[in-house]
Write a protein that holds these residues in place. Sequence first.
Motif, PDB file in Angstrom:
ATOM      1  N   LYS B  41      12.817 -67.082  47.543  1.00 22.80           N
ATOM      2  CA  LYS B  41      13.400 -68.427  47.402  1.00 22.80           C
ATOM      3  C   LYS B  41      12.683 -69.285  46.357  1.00 22.80           C
ATOM      4  O   LYS B  41      13.300 -70.062  45.662  1.00 22.80           O
ATOM      5  N   ASN B  42      11.353 -69.129  46.290  1.00 21.62           N
ATOM      6  CA  ASN B  42      10.608 -70.000  45.382  1.00 21.62           C
ATOM      7  C   ASN B  42      10.400 -69.412  43.986  1.00 21.62           C
ATOM      8  O   ASN B  42       9.772 -70.030  43.139  1.00 21.62           O
ATOM      9  N   PRO B  46      17.246 -73.223  41.095  1.00 23.84           N
ATOM     10  CA  PRO B  46      18.710 -73.214  41.107  1.00 23.84           C
ATOM     11  C   PRO B  46      19.308 -73.707  39.798  1.00 23.84           C
ATOM     12  O   PRO B  46      18.645 -74.406  39.032  1.00 23.84           O
ATOM     13  N   CYS B  47      20.541 -73.333  39.562  1.00 22.39           N
ATOM     14  CA  CYS B  47      21.269 -73.822  38.381  1.00 22.39           C
ATOM     15  C   CYS B  47      21.497 -75.326  38.567  1.00 22.39           C
ATOM     16  O   CYS B  47      21.959 -75.762  39.624  1.00 22.39           O
ATOM     17  N   LEU B  48      21.141 -76.103  37.551  1.00 20.69           N
ATOM     18  CA  LEU B  48      21.286 -77.560  37.647  1.00 20.69           C
ATOM     19  C   LEU B  48      22.703 -78.010  37.305  1.00 20.69           C
ATOM     20  O   LEU B  48      23.065 -79.151  37.547  1.00 20.69           O
ATOM     21  N   GLY B  49      23.463 -77.120  36.707  1.00 21.35           N
ATOM     22  CA  GLY B  49      24.828 -77.491  36.305  1.00 21.35           C
ATOM     23  C   GLY B  49      24.855 -78.401  35.096  1.00 21.35           C
ATOM     24  O   GLY B  49      25.829 -79.108  34.860  1.00 21.35           O
ATOM     25  N   CYS B  50      23.781 -78.375  34.301  1.00 25.93           N
ATOM     26  CA  CYS B  50      23.694 -79.287  33.151  1.00 25.93           C
ATOM     27  C   CYS B  50      24.573 -78.824  31.986  1.00 25.93           C
ATOM     28  O   CYS B  50      24.874 -79.602  31.082  1.00 25.93           O
ATOM     29  N   PHE B  91      26.602 -64.928  49.057  1.00 22.39           N
ATOM     30  CA  PHE B  91      25.294 -64.355  48.723  1.00 22.39           C
ATOM     31  C   PHE B  91      24.206 -65.288  49.264  1.00 22.39           C
ATOM     32  O   PHE B  91      24.454 -66.458  49.501  1.00 22.39           O
ATOM     33  N   SER B  93      20.933 -67.726  48.933  1.00 16.72           N
ATOM     34  CA  SER B  93      20.684 -68.758  47.916  1.00 16.72           C
ATOM     35  C   SER B  93      19.916 -68.178  46.733  1.00 16.72           C
ATOM     36  O   SER B  93      20.189 -68.510  45.584  1.00 16.72           O
ATOM     37  N   ALA B  96      22.298 -66.118  44.711  1.00 15.39           N
ATOM     38  CA  ALA B  96      23.273 -67.049  44.097  1.00 15.39           C
ATOM     39  C   ALA B  96      22.662 -67.696  42.851  1.00 15.39           C
ATOM     40  O   ALA B  96      23.323 -67.817  41.820  1.00 15.39           O
ATOM     41  N   ASN B  97      21.391 -68.088  42.961  1.00 14.74           N
ATOM     42  CA  ASN B  97      20.716 -68.710  41.809  1.00 14.74           C
ATOM     43  C   ASN B  97      20.557 -67.727  40.654  1.00 14.74           C
ATOM     44  O   ASN B  97      20.723 -68.086  39.491  1.00 14.74           O
ATOM     45  N   MET B  99      22.428 -65.028  40.044  1.00  9.99           N
ATOM     46  CA  MET B  99      23.735 -64.681  39.470  1.00  9.99           C
ATOM     47  C   MET B  99      24.335 -65.832  38.668  1.00  9.99           C
ATOM     48  O   MET B  99      24.961 -65.618  37.634  1.00  9.99           O
ATOM     49  N   ALA B 100      24.120 -67.061  39.155  1.00 13.69           N
ATOM     50  CA  ALA B 100      24.697 -68.231  38.466  1.00 13.69           C
ATOM     51  C   ALA B 100      24.142 -68.371  37.054  1.00 13.69           C
ATOM     52  O   ALA B 100      24.765 -68.970  36.190  1.00 13.69           O
TER      53      ALA B 100
END
Lengths: 221, 171
Positions: B41-42, B46-50, B91, B93, B96-97, B99-100
């Motif tokens: 996890k760390n 995550p994707c920021l969506g910027c 998936f 988290s 998901a991070n 793959m995103a």
Amino acid sequence: MLDKDKKSICLVNGSLRGQKASSLEFLKDIERRFPDMEYNKTSLTVKAKLKESYPEDILKSIACANAIVFIFPLHNYGLPGSLMRLLEDYYQYIKVGNKYNKDAKVYMIVNCGFFRPEINEEAIRVMKNFSRRLSLNWRFAICIGTGPVVVMTKKVPFFDLKLKRAYAEMVSDIKSNSREKRDNYLIRPLIPAPILIRIKNYYEKKGQMIQRNHKPQQAKE
Amino acid sequence: MNTLVILDKDSKTKLSEDLKGKVVRTLEEKGHRIEVVELGKNDVSPCLGCLLCLTKHPGECVTKDIVNEIKKNVKKYSATFYLTPVLFGHFSSTIANVMAKGTGSHNWQVIIGFGEDIDDEEKNTFIDITAKHRGKADIVHPGMNSQVDVFVSRSIEDNTIICEALKTYAG
């Protein structure tokens, strides 16, 4: 201090874009429809970095709510990783025996970068699965196609009636004790699809996105 | 053939370890050179969506983590395998991070979800969320090529069946 006579609403912003987030705009839209005098409102935003899991006070505010509204952008046809992390931690929090409101109603407002709001379908199914796992009361979703465009045009008079109707439906459903099944709302942007597709194609080309008929090169050995 | 296997190290179970072992063995028998990356996890932000990876500096993420290193070498891999726990039909988290951010091989991706208590609806959701929008979709995002295979394992027996299926086209 929470007033126990009021209904509690937990609004979860699943975007990490801060003030630029379309999800935040939709959250504000729905939040102002609930008067402070009548509701205890809690707004949460997912976090990019966590040392361990989400703090207990955050998980508790979801657990105590009468209604939970998840507002997020579609990522990779599913939930953003940061929101998924919150759901994982919440699920774990409940699994170890913490109390929660099993009658809580669950709603979602999802916006995506695609014109067609139907593309959010799998994200809805994930949220339904989440609700079913925890025996929560799944209600309905507002699916928004091209979220940033809807945000830009939502102040145009007489054009965003469907979105306003969807918000009103959500508010009245939270107020009522209805368990009647509701349909999802699909919101399309005001700007026609061909124009949006041209913009999308421009950025995809610029960003070197792989087109549908892309033929991959031989991988380097 | 170089193959990257990415898995979620926070969700290790007897089932996931068996799956990892069998997948790696199957691919090695077929002549793949395997690189296993275990992420927690760390490890992945995550994707920021910027959208800056789309507009300002194509393909490059603003957050510097291990995913950036994987992406630099993505052309080296003929295939990427993701092994992820399935929760609510999604998936984990961590995966998901990953793959995103488009870490997958541009040639072939295999996504294998696992979990002993996945119900049928969750299984179908997982398959649709991964397979429905790839290949036949209007656009294919970076790192998501038309060949994406999806499997779900709920038991040790499923792991064996999946690996048998892999043998038919992993050569």
